[in-house]
Design an enzyme around this catalytic site. Structure first.
Site, short mmCIF file in Angstrom:
data_model
loop_
_atom_site.label_atom_id
_atom_site.label_comp_id
_atom_site.label_asym_id
_atom_site.label_seq_id
_atom_site.Cartn_x
_atom_site.Cartn_y
_atom_site.Cartn_z
N ASP A 81 0.83 -1.20 0.00
CA ASP A 81 0.00 0.00 0.00
C ASP A 81 0.87 1.26 0.00
O ASP A 81 2.03 1.21 -0.41
CB ASP A 81 -0.95 -0.02 1.20
CG ASP A 81 -2.33 0.51 0.86
OD1 ASP A 81 -2.41 1.69 0.48
OD2 ASP A 81 -3.31 -0.23 0.98
N HIS A 144 -3.92 6.24 2.60
CA HIS A 144 -4.60 5.04 2.13
C HIS A 144 -4.13 3.79 2.89
O HIS A 144 -4.94 2.99 3.37
CB HIS A 144 -4.35 4.89 0.63
CG HIS A 144 -5.14 3.83 -0.04
ND1 HIS A 144 -4.79 2.50 -0.02
CD2 HIS A 144 -6.29 3.89 -0.79
CE1 HIS A 144 -5.66 1.80 -0.72
NE2 HIS A 144 -6.58 2.62 -1.19
N SER A 394 -10.67 -0.52 -2.36
CA SER A 394 -9.57 -0.62 -1.42
C SER A 394 -10.03 -0.85 0.00
O SER A 394 -9.30 -1.41 0.82
CB SER A 394 -8.73 0.66 -1.48
OG SER A 394 -8.12 0.82 -2.73
#
Length: 620
Positions: A81, A144, A394
């Site tokens: 990520d 994220h 995601s």
């Protein structure tokens, strides 16, 4: 007048900004009398809601009393990520023991400290291209990776919220599992070579679950995909790899604004630019189920409602409006619904394999965030938050990763295929009436980790099964995937119906004449699926049942229709034969084969559909 006086005396709250109303302590008789008064739209009782933030786990009946087996600390979840914020309270190592002995990884970082919860961190940038905002370490600048990490395995945190919205308890699915971050995503994107290297390192480091919330915009054949290659090797070495494909459920139609106070009434005008103090109303026809984040007062409405707003502006000399702070709801009776932005099947590379596999929560998920990441998509938003609400594929991926980690903790000896099979065959049914594309929308169903650890039969595909499948797929570059001397000797290209997979998909061939590409003639429905199940429960006898939609145009038979197991690990094979008439431009029809022994249910979805000419295996 006496009743009005009683209401005033018992007044609790009055509302005159978001709507015109009040709350008061009334007897049932008084409430009934008020409801009949002129101008009263409705009267309803006050309801007490429990404080819940990461509600997605409770939604799938995976509440705080089901944190998993004691060996959860031995499970290591790797995330490929944007990095992670190591100081976040979600990754505290309080009361954690040392990492499991199988961990061989490292914490390759500058100005970054791992601990007994966040046990490893690496970063990759093979292109050596950095934006001025990028940080050359596993530290998360974008936010994220911190969000996905805490969703999968973040610790239980009280009082988490998005500026007061959704305040309550935030936690990951497996809060006692370990986390290893492999930073492969930067401001400019994610390099495939970095993804493959990170997967390689993760396998060597001894992780159990590899969660990849990354996807290409277009499908690539297996030997052209670093993620596919990495997944194959992860499977080969017993590691579970979850790729980003799905996102679930439509929640509310609110927008998420960073407001600290209720807005006043402002003139409502037609503007061609953003005006921060006045705020904005956004009308659009897509994405109606997504709550977008804005750094200023904003309201997202449907295109139909937008027409009404425009009519109001045009027909009033001094139109006014106010945008209020969003209110979060705790229950959406329409869920689960696959989000409008979610990708759909069929599988463009292997149409004989039903995709997606399964559905998981990915809508309006509150989880940890990097405090230096913009809390909205607007880079100019410099506010610092420790939690954020985000929607997307995601967000669904770490939910599935956590579910896999939970099953792995309960069954350390299960293979990736066994874990995947248990999750797919025990999933919650999704209402087909809400999804015209049926399994191409929700796959095997909505993920249910609590039932998965108790499954009785599994489809245990291994390396040999996948190699055979790739050979039938006519992969000339097989060694590019396997990395060894695997060959397709004795195997001819053909349909992939005998891959030991928990679902079944059948599309008839199109016969296309040489004279005209548009002249198509559908072939008859005729396929035989071969499957082998392994008993992982007590000795038992399973009986097969067919569940076909009333609109199904095909027939199916299962042979044998009864399977008897006398020991754990025993294997039994069966076939499912599907027949039917010729079809052309026929909508997808679906059903399922369900094996049951009175305790367990093993559900295998079956989809029959037309496929576009020119696809793999087409006989043009």
């Amino acid at each position: 007048m006496l009743l009005i006086s009683q209401v005033i005396q018992s007044l609790v709250h009055s509302y005159h900004r978001s709507f015109n109303g009040f709350a008061a302590k009334l007897t049932p008789e008084e409430a009934a009398r008020v409801s009949k008064m002129e101008g009263v739209a409705s009267v309803f009782p006050n309801r007490i809601f429990n404080l819940q933030t990461t509600r997605s786990w409770n939604f799938m009946d995976f509440g705080t009393d089901k944190f998993g087996p004691a060996q959860e600390e031995d499970v290591i979840v790797a995330l490929l990520d944007t990095g992670i914020w190591p100081e976040h309270e979600s990754f505290s190592d309080a009361n954690f023991g040392p990492p499991p002995a199988k961990w061989k990884g490292t914490c390759k970082a500058t100005n970054f400290t791992c601990n007994k919860k966040l046990i490893g961190a690496r970063y990759y940038n093979s292109e050596n291209i950095y934006d001025k905002s990028d940080i050359k370490s596993p530290r998360d600048r974008i936010g994220h990776g911190t969000h996905t990490s805490s969703t999968a395995a973040g610790r239980k945190i009280e009082g988490a919220s998005y500026l007061g919205l959704a305040e309550g308890v935030a936690r990951g699915g497996v809060p006692n599992a370990r986390i290893a971050m492999y930073k492969v995503s930067w401001h400019e994107g994610s390099s495939e070579t970095d993804i493959l290297k990170a997967s390689d390192n993760a396998i060597a480091d001894g992780v159990d679950i590899i969660s990849v919330s990354i996807a290409a915009s277009d499908p690539y054949d297996y030997f052209e995909s670093a993620i596919a290659i990495g997944s194959f090797h992860a499977m080969k070495h017993g590691h579970f790899n979850l790729k980003c494909r799905r996102k679930l459920w439509s929640s509310s139609c609110i927008s998420l604004q960073l407001l600290t106070m209720v807005a006043d009434v402002f003139p409502l005008q037609l503007l061609t630019f953003w005006f921060l103090l006045l705020g904005t109303i956004i009308a659009h026809s897509t994405g109606y189920d997504v709550a977008y984040n804005y750094p200023f007062p904003a309201l997202a409405i449907s295109a139909e409602d937008g027409v009404e707003v425009l009519d109001y502006i045009k027909n009033r000399e001094s139109p006014v409006a106010s945008i209020m702070v969003a209110e979060t709801s705790f229950k959406d009776i329409s869920a689960p619904i696959v989000a409008s932005f979610s990708s759909r099947g069929p599988n463009p590379i292997s149409p004989d394999i039903l995709k997606p596999d399964i559905t998981a929560p990915g809508m309006d998920i509150l989880a940890a965030c990097s405090p230096i990441a913009p809390p909205t998509p607007h880079a100019s938003d410099t506010r610092s938050l420790m939690y954020n609400v985000i929607s997307g594929t995601s967000m669904a991926t770490p939910h599935a990763s956590a579910a896999a980690a939970y099953v792995k903790a309960a069954h350390p000896d299960w293979s990736p295929a066994a874990i995947k099979s248990a999750l797919m065959t025990t999933s919650f049914d999704v209402d087909p009436r809400k999804h015209p594309d049926l399994e191409f929308s929700y796959g095997a169903g909505h993920i249910n980790p609590t039932r998965a650890i108790k499954q009785g039969l599994i489809f245990a595909a291994d390396e040999e099964d996948y190699v055979k499948f790739l050979c039938k797929h006519n992969i000339d570059n097989l060694r590019q995937i396997t990395g060894d001397n695997s060959t397709c000797k004795g195997i001819t290209p053909g349909r992939g119906w005998d891959l030991n997979y928990p679902t079944m998909a059948l599309y008839p061939w199109f016969a296309i004449s040489a004279e005209s590409y548009l002249e198509r003639k559908g072939s008859e429905i005729n396929a035989v699926f071969t499957r082998t199940v392994t008993n992982v429960g007590k000795p038992s006898t399973y009986h097969a049942a067919l569940r076909l939609l009333q609109s199904s145009i095909y027939n199916a038979t299962v042979k044998p229709s009864t399977l008897t197991f006398s020991s754990v690990g025993e294997k039994k094979s069966f076939t499912v034969r599907v027949t039917g008439p010729k079809i052309t431009q026929q909508p997808i029809t679906s059903g399922a084969v369900v094996w049951a022994d009175g305790v367990h249910q093993v559900r295998m979805p079956l989809a029959v559909y037309n496929y576009r000419p020119g696809a793999p295996y087409d006989d043009a």
